[in-house]
Write an enzyme that holds these catalytic residues in place. Structure first.
Site, PDB file in Angstrom:
ATOM      1  N   GLU A  41       0.829  -1.215   0.000  1.00  0.00           N
ATOM      2  CA  GLU A  41       0.000   0.000   0.000  1.00  0.00           C
ATOM      3  C   GLU A  41       0.860   1.261   0.000  1.00  0.00           C
ATOM      4  OE1 GLU A  41      -3.006   0.383  -0.656  1.00  0.00           O
ATOM      5  OE2 GLU A  41      -3.709  -1.673  -0.521  1.00  0.00           O
ATOM      6  N   TYR A 124      -6.268   6.086   4.955  1.00  0.00           N
ATOM      7  CA  TYR A 124      -6.452   5.146   3.844  1.00  0.00           C
ATOM      8  C   TYR A 124      -5.685   3.839   4.106  1.00  0.00           C
ATOM      9  CZ  TYR A 124      -5.577   2.661  -0.375  1.00  0.00           C
ATOM     10  OH  TYR A 124      -5.449   1.637  -1.257  1.00  0.00           O
ATOM     11  N   ASP A 142      -9.395   5.977  -1.185  1.00  0.00           N
ATOM     12  CA  ASP A 142      -8.347   6.673  -1.943  1.00  0.00           C
ATOM     13  C   ASP A 142      -8.987   7.329  -3.165  1.00  0.00           C
ATOM     14  OD1 ASP A 142      -8.930   4.566  -3.586  1.00  0.00           O
ATOM     15  OD2 ASP A 142      -6.854   3.974  -3.932  1.00  0.00           O
ATOM     16  N   THR A 302       5.714  17.153  -6.644  1.00  0.00           N
ATOM     17  CA  THR A 302       4.282  17.420  -6.466  1.00  0.00           C
ATOM     18  C   THR A 302       3.972  18.912  -6.568  1.00  0.00           C
ATOM     19  OG1 THR A 302       4.342  15.589  -4.926  1.00  0.00           O
ATOM     20  CG2 THR A 302       2.297  16.832  -5.005  1.00  0.00           C
TER      21      THR A 302
END
Ligand code: SF4
Length: 347
Positions: A41, A124, A142, A302
């Site tokens: 994950e 999450y 998500d 990002t």
């Protein structure tokens, strides 16, 4: 019962048989060991499934247990993570592994609140581990699940708003099927990843097509609604690829900020001319003799975009400010983020 509630209530019966037939064969689905699900994950955040496969297998081969992760030397850990980016995730994995060893005797905690309290584990991931590994009725919402839920209920609330996620989590939690919590979490994710995809949802193949409001109303392509993106900040960086004999100079980044603590090539802010770059190298104690090449690249994070100019310089001596290593040694032992590694790759 309002229409939205009916849609949520019918989801387990719609999705579970479909998932049983259509689940992709992925290495982290071979068992429900929390250590394995956790690693997968964290790797899957920001990285495509196909790219993660190989990393996942290699990582668990090198570090087969939580103890191995807790005590591995940091350089080796970052080397195993190299290419996945967002290195804080790897460091948090190790912090959490140490906490599991010290606080939980090396056994992964089962309670959602305890899982959520581990470093680097958000709602999450905690939901995914609690439902998949321990059959608890905790949703893992998500981007895939947000999109599926927004379309199923034709909900035009912008997905970035926290109330959207809170509403979906709360509604899903009420319909989690006992004994099939893990399969339900995975079915929702799988539907978003393989059928209800962002650009062209395959509504004709979808097990939920009979209950989906976006399909009925023809709104699927425009959902989920998103608030406009913030522009990325742009920064200019000049990289100095300093070579002395067969060795290249490397340094460590500061312990805070972007790529904290990672290895890097010497660099200075701004766009420098060749002459200015040679002067900057001299200021750093290097003895540049000749500029061999100039390369331009863009690297996108990002929130930031780096416009990078790299000068490859031959130097007369190895100043002590840097670590000097030959290319095969660098490739084997040093974990260098892509933003800098791409200049070594073109040598
Ligand atoms: Fe998504 Fe289409 Fe299925 Fe609705 S019917 S959930 S829009 S794939």
């Amino acid at each position: 019962m309002e229409e939205k509630d009916m849609i949520y209530a019918s989801l387990p019966a719609v999705l579970l048989p479909w998932y049983a037939q259509n689940a992709r064969d992925l290495p982290w689905r071979a068992d429900r060991e929390p250590y394995h699900i956790w690693i997968s994950e964290i790797m899957l955040q920001q990285t495509r499934v196909e790219a993660v496969r190989e990393y996942y297998i290699r990582f668990l081969h090198a570090l087969p247990s939580i103890e191995d992760l807790a005590f591995v030397e940091e350089n080796r850990l970052l080397k195993l993570w190299e290419g996945l980016g967002y290195y804080t995730r790897a460091r948090n994995l190790q912090k959490a592994a140490r906490e599991i060893v010290h606080q939980w005797g090396g056994v992964f905690p089962q309670e959602y609140a305890h899982i959520r309290a581990l470093p680097g584990i958000g709602p999450y991931t905690a939901g995914a581990i609690a439902s998949i590994c321990f059959e608890q009725p905790v949703p893992a919402v998500d981007g895939n699940v947000l999109r599926v839920a927004a379309r199923l209920t034709d909900d035009h609330t912008p997905v970035q708003l926290p109330q959207m996620k809170a509403d979906i989590s709360q509604r899903l939690a009420q319909v989690y099927p006992a004994q099939s919590c893990g399969a339900f979490t995975q079915a929702l994710m799988e539907l978003g990843a393989t059928v209800c995809t962002p650009k062209s949802p395959k509504c004709g193949d979808c097990p939920a097509r009979a209950i989906c409001l976006a399909r009925q109303n023809g709104t699927a392509a425009g959902l989920p609604v998103r608030l406009p993106k913030r522009e990325k900040r742009e920064e200019d960086i000049t990289v100095l690829l300093l070579q002395c004999g067969d060795a290249y100079a490397l340094g460590r980044r500061k312990e805070d900020g972007l790529l904290a603590g990672m290895w890097e090539l010497p660099n200075v802010p701004g766009i420098l001319t060749a002459q200015q770059a040679a002067a900057a190298a001299e200021d750093m104690g290097a003895q540049p003799e000749r500029i061999l090449s100039e390369t331009h690249r863009t690297h996108v994070f990002t929130h930031v975009r780096w416009e990078m100019t790299c000068f490859h310089m031959l130097c007369a001596g190895k100043c002590e400010r840097w670590i000097w290593a030959e290319l095969p040694h660098i490739q084997r032992e040093f974990s260098i983020p892509t933003a800098f590694r791409m200049f070594l790759d073109i040598l």
